[in-house]
Design a protein around this motif. Structure first.
Motif, mmCIF file in Angstrom:
data_model
loop_
_atom_site.group_PDB
_atom_site.id
_atom_site.type_symbol
_atom_site.label_atom_id
_atom_site.label_comp_id
_atom_site.label_asym_id
_atom_site.label_seq_id
_atom_site.Cartn_x
_atom_site.Cartn_y
_atom_site.Cartn_z
ATOM 1 N N ILE A 47 0.949 -1.514 -0.019
ATOM 2 C CA ILE A 47 -0.292 0.138 -0.200
ATOM 3 C C ILE A 47 0.638 0.997 -0.002
ATOM 4 O O ILE A 47 2.067 1.252 1.104
ATOM 5 C CB ILE A 47 -1.085 0.321 1.505
ATOM 6 C CG1 ILE A 47 -1.973 1.413 1.071
ATOM 7 C CG2 ILE A 47 -0.077 0.065 2.049
ATOM 8 C CD1 ILE A 47 -3.415 1.431 1.988
ATOM 9 N N VAL A 49 0.769 5.234 -0.233
ATOM 10 C CA VAL A 49 0.021 6.854 0.093
ATOM 11 C C VAL A 49 0.892 8.149 -0.647
ATOM 12 O O VAL A 49 2.163 7.861 0.735
ATOM 13 C CB VAL A 49 -0.143 7.113 1.284
ATOM 14 C CG1 VAL A 49 -0.852 8.268 1.604
ATOM 15 C CG2 VAL A 49 -1.557 5.623 1.531
ATOM 16 N N LEU A 83 -1.660 5.572 -4.367
ATOM 17 C CA LEU A 83 -3.577 6.416 -3.484
ATOM 18 C C LEU A 83 -3.358 7.736 -3.070
ATOM 19 O O LEU A 83 -2.136 8.134 -2.437
ATOM 20 C CB LEU A 83 -3.809 5.373 -1.577
ATOM 21 C CG LEU A 83 -4.700 4.473 -1.662
ATOM 22 C CD1 LEU A 83 -5.061 4.177 -0.171
ATOM 23 C CD2 LEU A 83 -5.540 4.513 -2.302
ATOM 24 N N ASP A 87 -7.839 10.123 -2.870
ATOM 25 C CA ASP A 87 -7.860 8.931 -2.862
ATOM 26 C C ASP A 87 -7.477 8.561 -1.399
ATOM 27 O O ASP A 87 -7.516 7.667 -1.032
ATOM 28 C CB ASP A 87 -7.556 8.176 -3.860
ATOM 29 C CG ASP A 87 -8.408 9.195 -5.370
ATOM 30 O OD1 ASP A 87 -9.785 8.687 -4.967
ATOM 31 O OD2 ASP A 87 -8.032 9.118 -6.014
ATOM 32 N N THR A 89 -7.128 8.248 1.467
ATOM 33 C CA THR A 89 -7.958 8.964 3.204
ATOM 34 C C THR A 89 -7.626 7.847 3.891
ATOM 35 O O THR A 89 -6.925 6.660 3.624
ATOM 36 C CB THR A 89 -9.615 8.640 2.898
ATOM 37 O OG1 THR A 89 -9.811 7.360 2.528
ATOM 38 C CG2 THR A 89 -9.718 9.490 1.638
ATOM 39 N N GLU A 90 -7.920 8.222 5.404
ATOM 40 C CA GLU A 90 -7.556 7.558 6.278
ATOM 41 C C GLU A 90 -7.632 6.413 6.426
ATOM 42 O O GLU A 90 -7.603 5.226 6.924
ATOM 43 C CB GLU A 90 -7.753 7.788 7.450
ATOM 44 C CG GLU A 90 -7.855 7.992 8.606
ATOM 45 C CD GLU A 90 -7.904 8.050 9.665
ATOM 46 O OE1 GLU A 90 -7.596 7.657 11.266
ATOM 47 O OE2 GLU A 90 -8.361 8.975 10.258
ATOM 48 N N SER A 91 -9.331 6.188 5.792
ATOM 49 C CA SER A 91 -10.457 4.469 5.590
ATOM 50 C C SER A 91 -9.631 4.068 4.813
ATOM 51 O O SER A 91 -9.748 2.561 5.002
ATOM 52 C CB SER A 91 -11.614 4.986 5.733
ATOM 53 O OG SER A 91 -11.719 5.927 4.590
ATOM 54 N N SER A 92 -9.452 4.552 4.080
ATOM 55 C CA SER A 92 -9.179 3.453 2.527
ATOM 56 C C SER A 92 -7.386 3.219 3.420
ATOM 57 O O SER A 92 -7.602 1.628 2.891
ATOM 58 C CB SER A 92 -8.410 4.046 1.577
ATOM 59 O OG SER A 92 -9.245 4.947 0.388
ATOM 60 N N PHE A 93 -6.608 3.421 3.470
ATOM 61 C CA PHE A 93 -5.579 2.908 4.031
ATOM 62 C C PHE A 93 -5.463 2.544 5.330
ATOM 63 O O PHE A 93 -5.669 1.349 5.523
ATOM 64 C CB PHE A 93 -5.274 4.425 4.963
ATOM 65 C CG PHE A 93 -3.564 3.864 5.322
ATOM 66 C CD1 PHE A 93 -2.384 3.197 5.199
ATOM 67 C CD2 PHE A 93 -4.067 3.678 6.862
ATOM 68 C CE1 PHE A 93 -1.531 2.686 5.222
ATOM 69 C CE2 PHE A 93 -2.158 2.896 7.799
ATOM 70 C CZ PHE A 93 -0.842 2.401 7.458
ATOM 71 N N ASP A 95 -8.394 -0.344 5.443
ATOM 72 C CA ASP A 95 -9.442 -0.899 4.826
ATOM 73 C C ASP A 95 -8.310 -1.995 4.417
ATOM 74 O O ASP A 95 -8.528 -3.553 4.359
ATOM 75 C CB ASP A 95 -10.501 -0.834 4.267
ATOM 76 C CG ASP A 95 -11.419 0.146 5.274
ATOM 77 O OD1 ASP A 95 -11.744 -0.007 5.933
ATOM 78 O OD2 ASP A 95 -11.933 0.629 4.001
ATOM 79 N N ARG A 96 -7.183 -1.224 3.899
ATOM 80 C CA ARG A 96 -6.170 -2.337 3.180
ATOM 81 C C ARG A 96 -4.651 -2.427 4.168
ATOM 82 O O ARG A 96 -4.114 -3.596 4.025
ATOM 83 C CB ARG A 96 -6.310 -1.133 1.867
ATOM 84 C CG ARG A 96 -6.969 -0.795 1.013
ATOM 85 C CD ARG A 96 -6.461 -0.098 0.112
ATOM 86 N NE ARG A 96 -7.498 0.381 -1.109
ATOM 87 C CZ ARG A 96 -7.431 0.839 -2.065
ATOM 88 N NH1 ARG A 96 -6.097 1.071 -2.757
ATOM 89 N NH2 ARG A 96 -7.841 1.641 -2.821
ATOM 90 N N SER A 148 -12.281 12.314 5.514
ATOM 91 C CA SER A 148 -13.817 11.484 4.657
ATOM 92 C C SER A 148 -14.749 12.134 5.497
ATOM 93 O O SER A 148 -14.371 12.581 6.793
ATOM 94 C CB SER A 148 -13.334 10.483 3.773
ATOM 95 O OG SER A 148 -13.448 9.451 4.985
#
Length: 302
Positions: A47, A49, A83, A87, A89-93, A95-96, A148
């Motif tokens: 991942i 960022v 990312l 895109d 975002t804290e939630s995307s990070f 989640d993955r 977000s």
């Protein structure tokens, strides 16, 4: 803040020119190497960022276009997509992150941001109970991600303790990620949650790093021929390359430190110097979050 890389020997050569430098958070951490498999980064699920939109408490800082370039180049090397911007975002990070073997964050960070974060205050997973009070008296270490509707974009060190990691390498390509609060347990900051949750190696920084040289160092690190088998040596060679561009200004390159276990080929090399600066480092017990307390510096001659 002293960088071992920037110290000079009696001949006037920087230490990094002749030594690969490893920093271990505890002697127990080194002891785990005897009972663990060597890290294999052939599985490069990652991942990456870069240059997120800035959350409210980072609005006084500029965006990081060089971090976007860095993240794009690193993601190409690792065979993934970065990312970027809104895109990231804290939630995307979050989640993955549990699926990643390599985590690379090119963003802003602050080692002592004064915030009152309800998610942090409600957390029951503090590694150190005595950190509860100092977190809000002295500030909390924070990584900036894009806000977000689901989150504020402030990924704090305490929130990191609550995450599950399967990563074998974390790279915190941001300012002062290796800096934190000093206590009898050593330095408590952004590196510690990753190590405490089982990540064997973290690359972090001691001070505010310049954007362009940082991007060059990071790309050179991942492109280095030793990256898959000897990450400390790969970092050393990337630093030396930049050092030759700025021989009289260690601020441009000497901030990066490798914290964790020697890996791959590095794990089999004899060390040329070990200095234990902790009075309690004689304890050899099973590694746990509570035991990541001492600090040991190891210099590998490779």
């Amino acid at each position: 803040r002293v960088s071992f890389s920037a110290l000079k020997n009696s001949s006037g050569r920087y230490l990094i020119e002749d030594h690969t430098i490893l920093i271990s958070p505890s002697i127990q951490f080194l002891d785990v190497l005897d009972n663990s498999e060597h890290i294999d980064l052939s599985d490069s699920r990652a991942i990456v960022v870069g240059n997120p939109e800035l959350p409210a408490l980072f609005q006084d800082l500029d965006r990081l276009p060089n971090a976007s370039k860095e993240a794009i180049e690193v993601s190409k090397i690792l065979g993934t997509s970065a990312l970027l911007g809104e895109d990231a975002t804290e939630s995307s990070f979050v989640d993955r992150v549990s699926e990643a073997k390599i985590i690379h964050l090119a963003t802003h960070a602050r080692p002592n941001l004064g915030i009152r974060n309800p998610k942090v205050e409600k957390s029951q997973n503090y590694v150190y109970e005595k950190a509860r009070k100092s977190i809000f008296e002295k500030g909390v270490a924070v990584l900036a991600l894009s806000p977000s509707e689901q989150d504020d974009g402030l990924l704090t060190e305490i929130e990191l303790y609550d995450l599950q990691f399967n990563a074998e390498l974390v790279v915190l390509s941001a300012c002062e990620t290796g800096y934190g609060r000093l206590s009898s347990d050593g330095v408590i900051g952004l590196s510690r949650p990753f190590l405490a949750n089982g990540v064997p190696a973290v690359i972090s920084t001691l001070w505010r790093v310049p954007a362009a040289p940082t991007a060059e160092i990071m790309v050179d690190f991942y492109k280095n021929q030793y990256f898959a088998t000897n990450q400390p040596r790969a970092l050393r060679e990337a630093l030396v390359k930049t050092m030759k561009e700025y021989p009289d200004d260690p601020r441009m390159w000497a901030s990066f430190i490798f914290v964790g276990l020697p890996q791959g080929d590095a794990a089999n090399n004899e060390t040329s110097y070990i200095e234990d600066i902790s009075p309690t480092a004689s304890s050899h017990q099973q590694l746990s979050k509570e035991q990541l307390r001492n600090t040991q510096y190891t210099l590998d001659p490779s």
